[in-house]
Enzyme design. Structure first.
Site, PDB file in Angstrom:
ATOM      1  N   LEU A  13      32.425 -93.261  47.261  1.00 12.65           N
ATOM      2  CA  LEU A  13      32.204 -92.555  46.226  1.00 12.65           C
ATOM      3  C   LEU A  13      30.858 -91.847  45.689  1.00 12.65           C
ATOM      4  O   LEU A  13      29.861 -91.544  45.326  1.00 12.65           O
ATOM      5  CB  LEU A  13      33.356 -91.930  44.847  1.00 12.65           C
ATOM      6  N   ARG A 297      52.286-100.343  30.289  1.00 14.64           N
ATOM      7  CA  ARG A 297      52.077-101.124  31.445  1.00 14.64           C
ATOM      8  C   ARG A 297      51.594-102.426  31.307  1.00 14.64           C
ATOM      9  O   ARG A 297      52.285-103.177  31.875  1.00 14.64           O
ATOM     10  CB  ARG A 297      50.072-100.459  31.466  1.00 14.64           C
TER      11      ARG A 297
END
Lengths: 656, 279, 272
Positions: A13, A297
């Site tokens: 990208l 997390r």
């Protein structure tokens, strides 16, 4: 005067966005990639891309809050002005991608749909099915192809970057190798953009593609480019262990009621279904009764890691635990999680609706990377503001140029003039931890926003110092000779007979991965890091004696691989040394011997430098630009000043 | 373009040729095929189409009578018959020649990808080749009178359409000869291939022209084509079997009736039209 | 421990399987077959076995040889790189589970490079023709530039889903490998008159479906009317069956068939 040319290394990208922006400005681009650019690692991003949008704005969200979330999520390690610029610029990126034809999911009325993602209370994540990264890179790939068809862009696919050519302190080209013909040659350029992504393969198996060795960054590092925050490596809590790589399992599996457990008995050989409830250890539920399986997390990651690595209770004696959904109604699961459960079934061959999945944390993203500069924009408060209260009025608007000076030639330029680093390969934006769906954003932002900087640099440098084609040929020949010598040294080791494991590059890489995963991911400690450093030194010494098994002068893949192993060892050393220097815990970096964040000493960037004479890596600490917002404790338990509710964060789709 | 002097005539008219190829398969060839097989199969159902006239006749006698009447009508009443025939022959030649060119542009791979659709792709091409051979034999022997290719040397005549056809298929008036059997089997094969080629071609044409776009529409149209194919197959097989088993003698009786002659009169037009009949 | 030991697949743990690999040292060199014995790890796929072979390249009969060369990227079936012909059919090797393909001791798996593209070395082929063909049909949206001009066109949910399905094409080449109408063509000068295949037809359709992309529809249809365009499709429909992303390629082919028919009539009546 010949056309000005820029080399972009890497066709993900960041590289493609830079290519398009530069081509559009009339500069010729030579785009180098080890794979056809459409196959770059960006395709793997699943979740989405963050940006403030109209709906969220009317609910109280703002670009400023996006900025604040990113700084907060990154535990105040990122230099703040570039992050502000990125957040302010983000909505424009979404609009542009939309115009390029990215099939963003739509609402019933035909507007772009949004989803909730970790780290925010607002829906600000745009997505295209379950393959947002793939869709974004395809859109950019198509635009780059359009420029290629017009002759403005020349692609060098299946070419490997070997070394930057630096003359008089400025980068004037690169040396690269055709991976098929094995030809090594130099290419001139007025500026070089490195957009070569992360270094997951240093950890052996990770969620990264096989090309994400970090070798290109390591080569720049060895050529004199500084490396920032190498120790900041993000680990994703739930990945599917595989023989070849670790594949993401979305966190929504936990959000939908997945239970994490291991057999109480070590070395259990029964099938999971045959193990009675009492003999299962639901360690997250037992240790965190309040949140159970949806602990944040980092905690989930740490606990799973400890159960396996420290306590040796992993399923089948391997580093893996059960993530169990088989108690839920299969039809409900299909409806809610169909797509992600299919991925598991495809790659493991087991239907997770009926059998518990096996998962383990996996190295996912490198926040650290090549050190880059920027020119501050117009927003310069007298003193940093207190943390932004979610949903409250933003102190400033979102005009461009407040964070970074648009078009300044030094934006995202490394310490070497004319050598830029865009996307995951640089260290900017994500600090000590990256928020989900911010990676795609930072890559495209670099390419578009800082692409203009490259353009301006090229125009300036050409005016003051002349074009790269006036640089003496000797500067290029020297680097070509250096790389040819490196190749010769490795190729000369090819001999008959078996290669002892000790000097087999594959084995060295494997051992490096194992050591780095054990010592330098989720849980680190001073003594363990010291041990790891010794181990890396030992592997380096073994690599110096490495032997190859293929003498082919055509498409010699195992040679290219072996050469990259040497570069991975260098990056590994920087990671270990950075980890050792940072005697605190911050974001993804957790030290058992220093479990607290220490802003007084370590709200600083670890800058690694390579000394070519001694081939040693040294690390120093450089202050962080925290002039916009005051640091505060990062706390996702629901009462924090940042206001992000962890429960939502854990229940939302994975930050990927 | 790869050609430095610009695209060739073939390249410039590529699309037109492709679509004409597709079109000619349906109109006129396909339409003719339907009409032809419907007429020929009347050997089995013609009695019922005779209305009052068929009352006293057996199934086969009625079929022969009806068939012979239809053939006579076509050959004597249809205007511009030659023009129609030439159009048909030109169309068949065009469709065949381009078909061979197109078929040669592919390479069948059913051994690796043994899907039903892929088999039909291959069969479409095989059936095209077989069809070309069959049509040539059929037209050459029965229309152009290449008697040397007919076992028993029968000359087909539209006045004695049923009996001469039966003779051409059987090889002799006495009964089925070995060569006759081979010819009959070739007819079975040819008709089967052509019917398949047409039905499958109808299915692919709907995709080529973009009539059936969705996979479901293609499936539905596939069922319709299967139906059309099955009906035509039935018509084709019954024609071949009907005529191969037809007694030329009995057939000629009906034909003579139609011609207004006594059952035992010798045909006027040509003595060679019907081989000497045993007394 | 074998992953399979605790699940529905009954693969034999600790087994040894054989890989028969069609190798080639480079363009113009002859192909040859080599066999390798591999003891697959838990959850092994074809790629992890190839990695094992690369680390210690010894044939089944004990001869040292060169490591097998192959192309790979993401290893999760989104990049398309690792496509090869496995047991006769084209597919991605990363998602090809050895437990399913060779569950018993002594089972054999054959690997061949795709036959429609020139071999670079061993299992690695050069698929640049696929990317070249994307240029032929201008497979992009002709935007004015990257500067801010506001949002793109609004789009219905249904239209988005249709485009998304087509847009997941990863240029892997399975559809072309399985296509009886798409044949190898080493001479790049002939690519412009050779069949483009389902991959490009799907992409041309994708961009014709986009409001801005449609501006180039006429150019795309001109190409697809010509030699090597949509008319060269033989309707074997293998493409849609082997597509790992289940892209409705045959629907694109039919839609383009309709589009070129309309386009040709329009052009006949209106073009100067």
């Amino acid at each position: 005067m010949a056309q000005q040319r820029v080399i972009v290394v890497g066709g993900g990208l960041a590289g493609l966005a830079a290519t398009i922006r530069l081509a559009e400005s009339g500069i010729g681009v030579d785009l180098f990639s080890m794979v056809p650019v459409k196959r770059s690692h960006s395709v793997c991003a699943q979740g989405g891309i963050n940006a403030c949008n109209e709906v969220a704005r009317q609910q109280g969200y703002s670009e400023y809050e996006h900025f604040d979330e990113t700084i907060y999520g990154g535990d105040f390690l990122a230099d703040q002005p570039p992050v502000l610029e990125m957040a302010n610029f983000a909505p424009k990126i979404i609009d542009l991608l939309d115009r390029m034809g990215v099939p963003f999911n739509r609402t019933n009325e035909g507007f772009r749909d949004l989803r909730l993602f970790g780290g925010s209370l607002f829906k600000r994540t745009h997505f295209a099915g379950a393959t947002t990264g793939q869709q974004l890179i395809y859109a950019l790939d198509e635009q780059a192809r359009r420029w290629e068809a017009e002759g403005r862009v020349a692609k060098y696919e299946f070419w490997e970057f070997l070394w930057p050519v630096i003359e008089d302190g400025r980068c004037v080209g690169i040396v690269a190798q055709d991976m098929r013909t094995m030809q090594i040659r130099a290419f001139r350029a007025d500026a070089v953009v490195m957009a070569t992504g992360g270094c997951g393969l240093v950890y052996g198996k990770s969620t990264n593609s096989v090309i994400c060795t970090g070798a290109a960054a390591a080569r720049c590092f060895q050529a004199g480019v500084w490396y920032g925050n190498p120790e900041m490596i993000q680990v994703h809590p739930t990945a599917i262990p595989g023989a070849d790589k670790l594949r993401l399992m979305s966190e929504s599996a936990r959000g939908e009621g997945g239970r994490v457990w291991v057999p109480r008995k070590k070395g259990e050989s029964r099938r999971p279904k045959d193990i009675p409830e009492a003999e299962r250890y639901y360690f997250l539920e037992e240790r965190y009764p309040k949140y159970g399986n949806i602990v944040p997390r980092d905690i989930a990651t740490r606990e799973i890691f400890q159960i396996c690595v420290s306590e040796g209770m992993g399923v089948d004696g391997e580093n893996q635990v059960y993530l169990d959904l088989s108690h839920k109604d299969p039809e409900y699961l299909t409806r809610k999680l169909g797509g992600i459960l299919e991925i598991y079934e495809k790659f493991v061959g087991v239907d997770p609706r009926f059998e518990p999945m096996k998962i383990f944390p996996a190295v996912h993203y490198s926040m650290g990377g090549l050190w880059t500069r920027y020119e501050r924009g117009s927003y310069q408060p007298a003193s940093p503001l207190p943390g932004h209260k979610s949903g409250s009025r933003a102190p400033i608007g979102a005009e461009i140029g407040q964070g970074m000076q648009p078009g300044s030639p030094i934006n995202m330029q490394t310490n070497i003039d004319g050598l830029y680093a865009f996307g995951e390969v640089n260290f900017a934006y994500h600090g000590a931890n990256r928020l989900g769906a911010n990676a795609l954003l930072s890559c495209i932002f670099d390419g578009l926003f800082c692409g203009k900087s490259v353009e301006n640099y090229v125009r300036d440098v050409v005016a003051s110092k002349g074009q790269a084609d006036q640089v003496p040929q000797g500067a290029y020949d020297r680097v070509v000779a250096q790389e040819e010598a490196k190749q010769k040294r490795l190729m000369d080791t090819v001999g008959r007979g078996e290669v002892a494991p000790e000097i087999n590059p594959y084995q060295i890489h494997k051992e490096l991965g194992t050591e780095m995963t054990a010592a330098c991911t989720v849980v680190k400690s001073g003594p363990r890091l010291e041990q790891a450093l010794k181990r890396v030194e030992e592997l380096k010494e073994r690599f110096a004696r490495a032997r190859l098994s293929d003498s082919a002068a055509w498409t010699n893949q195992s040679f290219s691989y072996a050469r990259a192993v040497g570069d991975m060892l260098t990056i590994a050393e920087a990671i270990v040394k950075g980890s050792a220097v940072r005697k605190e815990s911050r974001g993804a970096h957790y030290r058992t011997d220093f479990p607290e964040r220490d802003d007084a000493h370590f709200m600083k960037t670890t800058v690694a430098k390579f000394d070519p004479a001694s081939a040693q890596v040294s690390v120093e600490l450089v202050g962080v630009d925290a002039s916009l917002v005051q640091p505060r404790k990062r706390d996702y338990t629901g009462k924090s000043a940042g206001g992000s509710v962890e429960k939502k964060a854990a229940a939302s789709p994975a930050a990927v | 373009m790869s050609n430095p002097i610009g695209p060739s005539w073939y390249q410039r008219n590529y699309f037109l040729l492709r679509r004409l190829h597709s079109l000619t398969g349906i109109v006129p060839i396909g339409v003719f095929l339907i009409a032809h097989l419907v007429t020929n199969s009347s050997i089995l159902w013609g009695k019922f189409a005779l209305r009052g006239d068929g009352a006293g006749k057996s199934l086969i006698d009625g079929g022969v009578y009806y068939f012979a009447k239809e053939v006579t009508w076509i050959n004597e009443q249809v205007p511009h018959l030659l023009l129609i025939e030439i159009t048909l022959w030109v169309s068949i030649a065009f469709h065949s020649i381009l078909g061979v060119v197109y078929a040669m542009s592919g390479k069948s791979n059913t051994s690796r990808y043994a899907y039903q659709d892929n088999w039909r792709y291959t069969l479409q091409r095989v059936s095209g080749y077989v069809g070309i051979a069959f049509i040539f034999y059929h037209v050459a022997t029965l229309r152009w009178g290449w008697k040397f290719l007919v076992p028993g040397g029968t000359q087909w005549s539209h006045h004695y359409s049923a009996s001469t056809l039966a003779l051409a298929l059987r090889g002799s008036a006495e009964g089925m000869t070995t060569w006759g059997l081979l010819v009959s089997l070739f007819y079975m094969l040819g008709v089967t291939m052509l019917v398949f080629h047409f039905a499958n071609g109808l299915w692919t044409a709907a995709i080529t022209w973009g009539v059936t776009v969705s996979a479901n529409a293609q499936r539905r149209w596939g069922r319709v084509c299967t139906g059309i194919g099955a009906a035509l197959m039935l018509a084709g097989w019954s024609s071949v079997i009907g005529f191969a088993m037809l007694s030329p003698e009995a057939a000629r009786a009906q034909e003579n009736k139609l011609l207004g002659k006594s059952a035992h009169a010798v045909p006027e037009s040509s003595s060679s039209e019907v081989p000497a009949r045993p007394e | 421990m074998n992953l399979a030991s605790s699940n529905s697949i009954s693969a034999q743990p600790g087994r040894t399987i054989r890989f028969r690999i069609k190798r080639c040292d480079g363009p113009g060199k002859p192909s040859y077959w080599q066999a390798f014995s591999v003891s697959p790890e838990a959850g092994a796929n074809v790629l992890s076995c190839l990695q094992q072979i690369a680390a210690n390249p010894v044939t089944a009969d004990g001869q040292r040889t060169t490591p097998v060369v192959w192309d790979a990227g993401c290893l999760e079936e989104v990049c398309g790189a690792c496509t090869m012909v496995i047991n006769g059919k084209a597919r991605q090797s990363c998602s090809c589970l050895v437990d399913q393909y060779a569950p018993n001791d002594g089972d054999e798996i054959t690997l061949e490079p795709m036959s429609k593209f020139p071999v670079v070395r061993d299992l690695w082929v050069d698929r640049s023709r696929m990317f070249h063909n994307l240029k032929r049909v201008k497979a992009w949206v002709p935007i004015d530039g990257t500067y801010n001009l506001g949002a793109g066109p609004r789009e219905s949910h249904e239209q988005q889903e249709r485009r998304y399905a087509l847009s997941t094409c990863m240029t892997c080449g399975c559809c072309l490998e399985a296509c009886p109408q798409f044949l190898p063509e080493a001479n790049a000068n002939k690519w412009d008159t050779s069949f483009v295949g389902a991959q490009v037809l799907g992409q041309a359709h994708l961009f014709n479906l986009h409001q801005t992309g449609e501006q180039l529809a006429s150019d795309r249809l001109d190409v697809l009317m010509g030699q090597g365009g949509v008319s060269d499709c033989g309707n074997s429909q293998n493409c849609v069956k082997v597509c790992p992303k289940h892209i409705p390629l045959t629907e694109s082919i039919a839609a383009l068939g309709r589009a070129v028919a309309v386009h040709s009539v329009k052009r006949w009546f209106t073009s100067k």
